[in-house]
Design an enzyme around this catalytic site. Structure first.
Site, PDB file in Angstrom:
ATOM      1  N   HIS A   1       0.838  -1.203   0.000  1.00  0.00           N
ATOM      2  CA  HIS A   1       0.000   0.000   0.000  1.00  0.00           C
ATOM      3  C   HIS A   1       0.872   1.252   0.000  1.00  0.00           C
ATOM      4  O   HIS A   1       0.657   2.171  -0.809  1.00  0.00           O
ATOM      5  CB  HIS A   1      -0.895  -0.023   1.244  1.00  0.00           C
ATOM      6  CG  HIS A   1      -1.681   1.218   1.489  1.00  0.00           C
ATOM      7  ND1 HIS A   1      -3.024   1.323   1.194  1.00  0.00           N
ATOM      8  CD2 HIS A   1      -1.326   2.420   2.022  1.00  0.00           C
ATOM      9  CE1 HIS A   1      -3.455   2.532   1.526  1.00  0.00           C
ATOM     10  NE2 HIS A   1      -2.441   3.219   2.036  1.00  0.00           N
ATOM     11  N   GLU A   2       1.866   1.291   0.895  1.00  0.00           N
ATOM     12  CA  GLU A   2       2.709   2.491   0.987  1.00  0.00           C
ATOM     13  C   GLU A   2       3.586   2.648  -0.253  1.00  0.00           C
ATOM     14  O   GLU A   2       3.812   3.772  -0.722  1.00  0.00           O
ATOM     15  CB  GLU A   2       3.554   2.452   2.261  1.00  0.00           C
ATOM     16  CG  GLU A   2       2.761   2.400   3.561  1.00  0.00           C
ATOM     17  CD  GLU A   2       1.738   3.519   3.688  1.00  0.00           C
ATOM     18  OE1 GLU A   2       1.936   4.601   3.079  1.00  0.00           O
ATOM     19  OE2 GLU A   2       0.719   3.315   4.364  1.00  0.00           O
TER      20      GLU A   2
ATOM     21  N   HIS B   1       1.525   4.169  -2.952  1.00  0.00           N
ATOM     22  CA  HIS B   1       1.226   5.589  -2.771  1.00  0.00           C
ATOM     23  C   HIS B   1       2.143   6.464  -3.629  1.00  0.00           C
ATOM     24  O   HIS B   1       1.763   7.577  -4.012  1.00  0.00           O
ATOM     25  CB  HIS B   1       1.354   5.988  -1.306  1.00  0.00           C
ATOM     26  CG  HIS B   1       0.055   6.034  -0.572  1.00  0.00           C
ATOM     27  ND1 HIS B   1      -1.078   6.619  -1.102  1.00  0.00           N
ATOM     28  CD2 HIS B   1      -0.298   5.572   0.659  1.00  0.00           C
ATOM     29  CE1 HIS B   1      -2.075   6.506  -0.228  1.00  0.00           C
ATOM     30  NE2 HIS B   1      -1.624   5.880   0.849  1.00  0.00           N
TER      31      HIS B   1
ATOM     32  N   GLU C   1      -6.018   6.524  -1.672  1.00  0.00           N
ATOM     33  CA  GLU C   1      -5.968   5.385  -0.749  1.00  0.00           C
ATOM     34  C   GLU C   1      -6.504   4.122  -1.414  1.00  0.00           C
ATOM     35  O   GLU C   1      -5.991   3.019  -1.173  1.00  0.00           O
ATOM     36  CB  GLU C   1      -6.772   5.700   0.516  1.00  0.00           C
ATOM     37  CG  GLU C   1      -6.235   6.865   1.327  1.00  0.00           C
ATOM     38  CD  GLU C   1      -4.832   6.625   1.854  1.00  0.00           C
ATOM     39  OE1 GLU C   1      -4.470   5.461   2.080  1.00  0.00           O
ATOM     40  OE2 GLU C   1      -4.097   7.606   2.048  1.00  0.00           O
TER      41      GLU C   1
ATOM     42  N   ASP D   1      -4.551   0.696  -1.878  1.00  0.00           N
ATOM     43  CA  ASP D   1      -5.075  -0.580  -1.373  1.00  0.00           C
ATOM     44  C   ASP D   1      -5.047  -1.656  -2.450  1.00  0.00           C
ATOM     45  O   ASP D   1      -4.595  -2.785  -2.220  1.00  0.00           O
ATOM     46  CB  ASP D   1      -6.517  -0.410  -0.874  1.00  0.00           C
ATOM     47  CG  ASP D   1      -6.606   0.189   0.513  1.00  0.00           C
ATOM     48  OD1 ASP D   1      -5.577   0.219   1.224  1.00  0.00           O
ATOM     49  OD2 ASP D   1      -7.708   0.632   0.893  1.00  0.00           O
TER      50      ASP D   1
END
Length: 837
Positions: A671-672, A675, A733, A737
């Site tokens: 997820h990070e 980003h 987000e 995800d």
């Protein structure tokens, strides 16, 4: 960009916080949280279910041969290891031929082991049974045998978490959130002192409790900053002192700021000076009102720090403009806000023996609310602020005079800056203005507002920011307000708030004692290894996609490989001398009052931020407390951060099977990483600079896929409400995800390819490890919220509600549908899928 949901802004340390500080006090476990009393409102105990694996009768023959002492000791040992006596017995001293026969018997007689329709059990290699096929004809049938089961403490612990969470009566292809979390949600009601509760909040509560124990220790450390952390906690917990002081500290503040007209019979408006009022509010209390000021990396040259001016936040927090503007839906919330303001003012009037009439006070309060409604009208909605190039407007301080002339800008900056830096601020000083039109409009609003109302509003924001440091009467007032805003039924015990305060004031010091007591170096090393695999997995997704040209793919992979990793804790937390140097200039004494500590800390933090103007931007700075249960990505640093607080069960453990770790913390890591390539992160290059590195065709293709995500999530309706998810606000987000889970699953598959299949979880051996991977991911988001809190999340939070962080992602993954054998166009396997990465 944090992984978990942010707290409401009105519970932060400061009303308006510099976006780079990330140090907040929040409520109910929505990021570093707090609240207080020795009675810990504990979640339901995490007790182990009956995880027993019984291959056959040989177990009992072995038991009879044990001595009396052995029969006493073995159950005790196995109890503490949470292992079954019978399991160990089968593993030890069992002959292969007898075992094979007993396994065959077990498959005929064990009516408790059932395979769901989605089972894909492993079959034992035929050569193990070959010698028996001629000797024992009954075995020539080659029936499927039980898969190998992991019996380590880590496997049993992971299985326990899932068995206590899953509702196996639900078809996973119909509602995977209920399948993975139904039992957990049913058995874990929301505590009265919280507005939501889930596995994420459970982990945060655990960290709070651990911090509480560490901070209450009567121990003098060799580190002065750790001693200050304990002094801060004890001062916060000193209710006797708070009751004695009452509102005395706040009245001193109001006197410093020139008195609050709301409380005064004859306020002298001739002393009004807007610049001085804004200076005192910002310098001494960290409160920004009509605009926000912060210091951070120049987005187009991240080697240096610079000044930023942005639009204001409202008193109810960032992103709350709809509460003010939608009278039909939020009249009860605004009524609660009025009562909140009125009760605080009334309490101050009583304590100060003031005589202003209640009628006049209420009239002023109505004017404050009306003024803030007008301010809300000119604030730009957060979902319209995702184009960072639009928000980057390089100007000089002199330009601010034409945009907001009511402020003497050079005086303002020189007055709030440390004395040794005043020379940096003059008309030619560079500044980045985020919302130019907003400044023009707020100037017009200020020009049309009388001095008394302007002072009332500024002072209200200072009062609101500081009443949290007073006695418990103000906690009771806040609780009445929160009951309407979030659904929280009662105040949390005081120790919860106080345990988090040191993580706000001295984040690395509080993190140091947490890491020393509760974090293992081996877990840090395992997390680092996983990051390498996840980064490689992202690179594979980029190489395989058919919508980017080769040159853009190359740049994207280079950016991913350049990401800085901050894992667990910064090295400075292991060196007391270096740790104390981080807090040079901050002096907290045991005798200091809580109010004075917080005021002193705000002044010190602001001074430290200004010092960054004469230093290069530090992309390697680990500025998050290791005791935080969350994860972060910074586009300007191109850095991912995973504090020790999130590297813990049920999300991660070095003892867990890889399927569990990759499904949970692996998805967080992915997820990070993703980003850096969502709708906002994709605007920055590998060095953190705001720079378009995309070819036109690739950017257009990305935009098409991005819009698909916006539309998909924008069609989800939040359970028990009529509100739809804001697909535009949450798109970053949601992209993260979706990419994160895909990367984690691919990394896990690669691990299995290289290392072989893992044994299955005990009690869940009917599920393949790939199926468990997805259960582990969903388990991260088990939980629920009060209706008011769910509504607040939709309005203000860039994260989708938890149920859609599960359903939305999995419905876009063909791999999930394949693993669970979901029928085409079933609820979690729609024909139309949105795929970005």
């Amino acid at each position: 960009m944090p992984f978990g949901n942010d707290p409401p802004d009105y519970v932060h340390l400061r009303s308006n916080e510099s976006q780079m500080q990330l140090i907040t006090i929040s409520e109910n476990g929505d990021t570093p949280t707090p609240s207080g009393s020795p009675c810990f409102n504990a979640p339901a105990r995490d007790e182990a279910p009956a995880v027993i694996f019984m291959p056959g009768k040989g177990t009992f023959r072995w038991w009879k041969t044990r001595t009396t002492m052995e029969k006493c000791l073995i159950p005790v040992i196995l109890f503490f290891l949470i292992l079954s006596v019978i399991l160990l017995a089968v593993i030890i001293n069992t002959d292969k031929r007898i075992e094979a026969k007993m396994v065959d018997k077990a498959t005929e007689t064990d009516t408790d082991t059932r395979s769901p329709p989605h089972e894909d059990p492993r079959v034992r290699p035929p050569d193990l049974d070959a010698e028996f096929t001629t000797v024992t004809p009954v075995l020539t049938t080659e029936k499927p045998q039980e898969p190998e089961v992991c019996t380590s403490p880590g496997c049993v612990r992971a299985a326990t978490h899932f068995l206590n969470a899953m509702n196996m009566t639900v078809d996973p292809c119909e509602d995977f959130f209920e399948f993975a979390c139904g039992l957990w949600n049913e058995q874990h009601p929301i505590p009265d002192d919280m507005f939501g509760y889930g596995t994420f909040a459970y982990a945060r509560e655990q960290v709070r409790q651990q911090l509480r124990v560490l901070l209450e220790q009567e121990h003098t450390s060799d580190s002065e900053s750790i001693n200050m952390a304990r002094s801060t906690y004890k001062s916060c917990m000193n209710k006797t002192q708070l009751d004695e002081l009452k509102t005395e500290p706040l009245f001193e503040t109001l006197t410093e700021l020139g008195e609050w007209p709301l409380l005064q019979e004859n306020w002298d408006e001739t002393k009004f000076n807007l610049t001085h009022l804004l200076v005192d509010s910002r310098r001494d209390y960290g409160v920004d009102v009509f605009f926000q000021l912060y210091i951070y990396a120049d987005s187009k040259n991240t080697s240096r720090n610079t000044l930023f001016i942005d639009q204001a936040n409202l008193a109810l927090g960032r992103g709350t403009r709809d509460y003010y503007l939608n009278v039909t839906l939020f009249s009860s919330h605004m009524t609660a806000y009025r009562k909140y303001l009125r009760k605080i003012a009334q309490l101050l009037k009583t304590d100060g023996n003031l005589t202003r009439s209640e009628k006049d006070m209420n009239a002023d309060i109505e004017k404050i609310i009306d003024f803030e409604i007008e301010l809300a009208k000119i604030i730009v909605a957060e979902d319209e602020r995702r184009n960072n190039t639009r928000l980057y407007n390089k100007k000089e301080i002199a330009d601010l005079y034409s945009l907001l002339p009511q402020v003497e800008w050079v005086t303002f900056f020189q007055s709030i800056a440390p004395a040794d830096l005043k020379h940096l601020f003059h008309n030619q000083t560079e500044i980045i203005i985020c919302e130019i039109e907003y400044l023009r409009q707020v100037s017009a609003l200020i020009a049309s507002t009388d001095k008394g109302l302007l002072t009332n509003y500024v002072l209200w924001r200072v009062v609101q920011s500081n009443v949290r440091y007073l006695d418990e009467r103000f906690d009771d007032i806040k609780q009445d307000f929160l009951k309407v805003m979030t659904g929280q039924q009662q105040s949390a015990p005081r120790w919860k708030d106080c345990a988090q305060v040191p993580s706000t004031v001295l984040p690395l010091a509080a993190g140091a004692i947490y890491v020393q007591a509760h974090f293992q170096e081996s877990d840090r090393e395992e997390a680092i290894r996983m990051i390498v695999h996840l980064r490689n997995s992202f690179a594979d997704l980029v190489r395989k996609n058919d919508w980017m040209d080769d040159e853009t793919k190359k740049v994207a992979i280079e950016k991913a490989n350049s990401m800085i990793n901050n894992i667990g804790y910064p090295d400075v937390t292991n060196d007391w001398k270096q740790l104390d140097q981080q807090y040079q200039g901050l002096e907290i004494q045991e005798s200091d009052t809580y109010y004075y500590i917080m005021k002193k800390s705000v002044v010190w933090m602001q001074s430290r931020e200004f010092q960054k103007l004469i230093k290069p931007f530090d992309k390697h700075e680990f500025d998050i407390s290791p005791a935080v249960v969350n994860a972060f990505y910074s586009p300007e640093k191109n850095a991912i951060t995973f504090p020790a607080g999130i590297l813990q069960p049920p999300f991660f453990s070095g003892t867990f099977p890889k399927a569990v770790n990759y499904g949970a913390i692996g998805a967080v890591i992915g997820h990070e990483i993703t980003h850096g390539f969502d709708d906002q992160g994709s605007q920055y290059d590998k060095d953190g600079n705001l720079h378009n590195w995309w070819s036109e065709s690739s950017l257009n293709a990305f935009d098409t896929r991005r819009r698909c995500i916006v539309e998909q999530y924008g069609n989800y309706t939040v359970p028990k409400t009529t509100f739809r998810v804001n697909g535009k606000l949450t798109q970053g987000e949601n992209i993260a995800d979706n990419g994160g889970v895909k990367e984690a699953f691919q990394a896990y598959q690669k691990y299995v390819l290289e290392n072989g299949e893992e044994p299955r979880l005990p009690g869940l051996q009917q599920y393949t490890n790939e199926q468990i991977f997805f259960v582990s991911y969903a388990h991260f988001w088990c939980g629920k919220k009060k209706e008011a809190a769910a509504m607040q999340q939709v309005l203000t939070d860039e994260h989708s509600p938890e149920v859609f962080r599960v359903i939305g992602v999995l419905s876009n993954m063909q791999a999930f549908a394949d693993v669970y054998k979901c029928a085409r166009n079933s609820p979690v396997n729609p024909d139309h899928k949105c795929i970005v990465w």
